[in-house]
Design a protein around this motif. Structure first.
Motif, PDB file in Angstrom:
ATOM      1  N   ARG A   1       1.334  -5.705  -8.581  1.00  0.00           N
ATOM      2  CA  ARG A   1       1.538  -5.696  -7.161  1.00  0.00           C
ATOM      3  C   ARG A   1       2.123  -7.314  -7.150  1.00  0.00           C
ATOM      4  O   ARG A   1       2.125  -8.090  -8.023  1.00  0.00           O
TER       5      ARG A   1
ATOM      6  N   ARG B   1      -0.679  -8.276 -12.585  1.00  0.00           N
ATOM      7  CA  ARG B   1      -0.308  -7.319 -13.239  1.00  0.00           C
ATOM      8  C   ARG B   1      -1.623  -6.939 -14.228  1.00  0.00           C
ATOM      9  O   ARG B   1      -2.461  -7.828 -14.546  1.00  0.00           O
TER      10      ARG B   1
ATOM     11  N   HIS C   1      -4.198  -6.688   1.203  1.00  0.00           N
ATOM     12  CA  HIS C   1      -2.732  -6.564   1.810  1.00  0.00           C
ATOM     13  C   HIS C   1      -1.844  -7.886   2.126  1.00  0.00           C
ATOM     14  O   HIS C   1      -0.718  -7.957   1.731  1.00  0.00           O
TER      15      HIS C   1
ATOM     16  N   VAL D   1       9.362   1.189 -10.193  1.00  0.00           N
ATOM     17  CA  VAL D   1       7.988   0.501 -10.053  1.00  0.00           C
ATOM     18  C   VAL D   1       7.053   0.622 -11.199  1.00  0.00           C
ATOM     19  O   VAL D   1       6.829   1.694 -11.885  1.00  0.00           O
TER      20      VAL D   1
ATOM     21  N   LEU E   1      -7.135  -4.462  -3.519  1.00  0.00           N
ATOM     22  CA  LEU E   1      -6.465  -5.613  -3.333  1.00  0.00           C
ATOM     23  C   LEU E   1      -6.087  -5.629  -2.016  1.00  0.00           C
ATOM     24  O   LEU E   1      -5.561  -4.911  -1.073  1.00  0.00           O
TER      25      LEU E   1
ATOM     26  N   ASP F   1       3.559   0.666 -13.403  1.00  0.00           N
ATOM     27  CA  ASP F   1       2.206   0.672 -13.033  1.00  0.00           C
ATOM     28  C   ASP F   1       1.403  -0.678 -13.287  1.00  0.00           C
ATOM     29  O   ASP F   1       1.742  -1.364 -13.886  1.00  0.00           O
TER      30      ASP F   1
ATOM     31  N   TRP G   1       2.854 -10.397  -3.898  1.00  0.00           N
ATOM     32  CA  TRP G   1       2.790 -10.971  -2.533  1.00  0.00           C
ATOM     33  C   TRP G   1       3.874 -11.967  -2.278  1.00  0.00           C
ATOM     34  O   TRP G   1       4.239 -12.747  -3.203  1.00  0.00           O
TER      35      TRP G   1
ATOM     36  N   LEU H   1      -6.300  -1.892  -7.972  1.00  0.00           N
ATOM     37  CA  LEU H   1      -4.915  -2.049  -7.320  1.00  0.00           C
ATOM     38  C   LEU H   1      -5.431  -1.413  -5.627  1.00  0.00           C
ATOM     39  O   LEU H   1      -4.921  -1.864  -4.719  1.00  0.00           O
TER      40      LEU H   1
ATOM     41  N   ALA I   1       1.917  -8.744   1.558  1.00  0.00           N
ATOM     42  CA  ALA I   1       2.128  -7.706   0.316  1.00  0.00           C
ATOM     43  C   ALA I   1       3.809  -7.740   0.327  1.00  0.00           C
ATOM     44  O   ALA I   1       4.371  -7.791   1.206  1.00  0.00           O
ATOM     45  N   ARG I   2       4.189  -7.696  -0.845  1.00  0.00           N
ATOM     46  CA  ARG I   2       5.833  -7.447  -0.954  1.00  0.00           C
ATOM     47  C   ARG I   2       5.758  -6.226  -2.013  1.00  0.00           C
ATOM     48  O   ARG I   2       5.405  -6.209  -2.939  1.00  0.00           O
ATOM     49  N   PRO I   3       6.968  -5.321  -1.505  1.00  0.00           N
ATOM     50  CA  PRO I   3       7.131  -4.144  -2.268  1.00  0.00           C
ATOM     51  C   PRO I   3       7.801  -4.480  -3.364  1.00  0.00           C
ATOM     52  O   PRO I   3       8.572  -5.419  -3.493  1.00  0.00           O
ATOM     53  N   LEU I   4       7.625  -3.367  -4.465  1.00  0.00           N
ATOM     54  CA  LEU I   4       8.154  -3.686  -5.698  1.00  0.00           C
ATOM     55  C   LEU I   4       9.504  -2.759  -5.861  1.00  0.00           C
ATOM     56  O   LEU I   4       9.475  -1.499  -5.374  1.00  0.00           O
TER      57      LEU I   4
END
Length: 192
Positions: free
Chosen positions: A101, A113, A79, A96, A77, A98, A103, A74, A89-92
């Motif tokens: 990530r 995942r 952006h 959140v 990876l 573990d 996008w 992670l 990238a898209r926030p979670l």
């Protein structure tokens, strides 16, 4: 007899005949022009912008999601993932999870995942695809015209799944393959 003899007046049939022929030809040209413009995309609405706000992910079983291997992946990876246009990238959303990530992409986001259990679809006869040195098992959504595809990296110490809309092409799986190849050592593939 001349066409405009005083006895019978002017001959009005000739302009009506010309108009009767010219009007359908003109209409056919307009319809053909509209069809060509439609095929060229002149009337297409602009593609909707992908959502970029926090993405809520459904919880999944990921026993190795908090492992050192997943944390290392992670961390490297990109952006943005390649696409047309590129996929930011898209926030979670909280909470959140573990090993995850996302996008922004249209019509659905790209989701990664890490740390999942071995996929049930991985058998001794599974077809695997090598992308930039990483072996991937490809799983579609099971419909005749799939809208989502999930790639599962099966030759690393942890299983990594990347789910993408089929419309965005292979740029994301190539970029993620590069990150996996740099951070996770190759291992033997374990099947049933």
């Amino acid at each position: 007899m001349p066409p405009s003899s005083p006895r019978h007046g002017p001959d009005l049939r000739r302009p009506a005949v010309v108009l009767a022929i010219a009007l359908p030809v003109l209409l056919a040209l307009v319809v053909a022009g509209l069809a060509i413009a439609a095929r060229a995309g002149a009337f297409d609405a602009p593609a909707p912008a992908p959502e970029t706000g926090p993405l809520a992910l459904a919880p999944v079983e990921a026993p190795e999601a908090s492992s050192r291997a997943c944390a290392g992946l992670l961390a490297v990876l990109p952006h943005e993932l390649p696409g047309d246009p590129s996929l930011p990238a898209r926030p979670l959303a909280d909470p959140v999870q573990d090993g995850a990530r996302a996008w922004a992409a249209e019509p659905r986001p790209v989701v990664l995942r890490c740390g999942l259990p071995r996929p049930q679809e991985l058998t001794p006869t599974s077809t695997l695809t090598d992308v930039n040195g990483v072996s991937w098992l490809t799983i579609t959504d099971g419909t005749p015209q799939p809208s989502l595809v999930t790639y599962v990296a099966v030759d690393r110490p942890v299983y990594v799944a990347l789910t993408t809309p089929t419309e965005i092409g292979t740029g994301p799986v190539q970029a993620v393959s590069d990150a996996i190849a740099r951070t996770l050592p190759r291992t033997d593939i374990t099947v049933r």
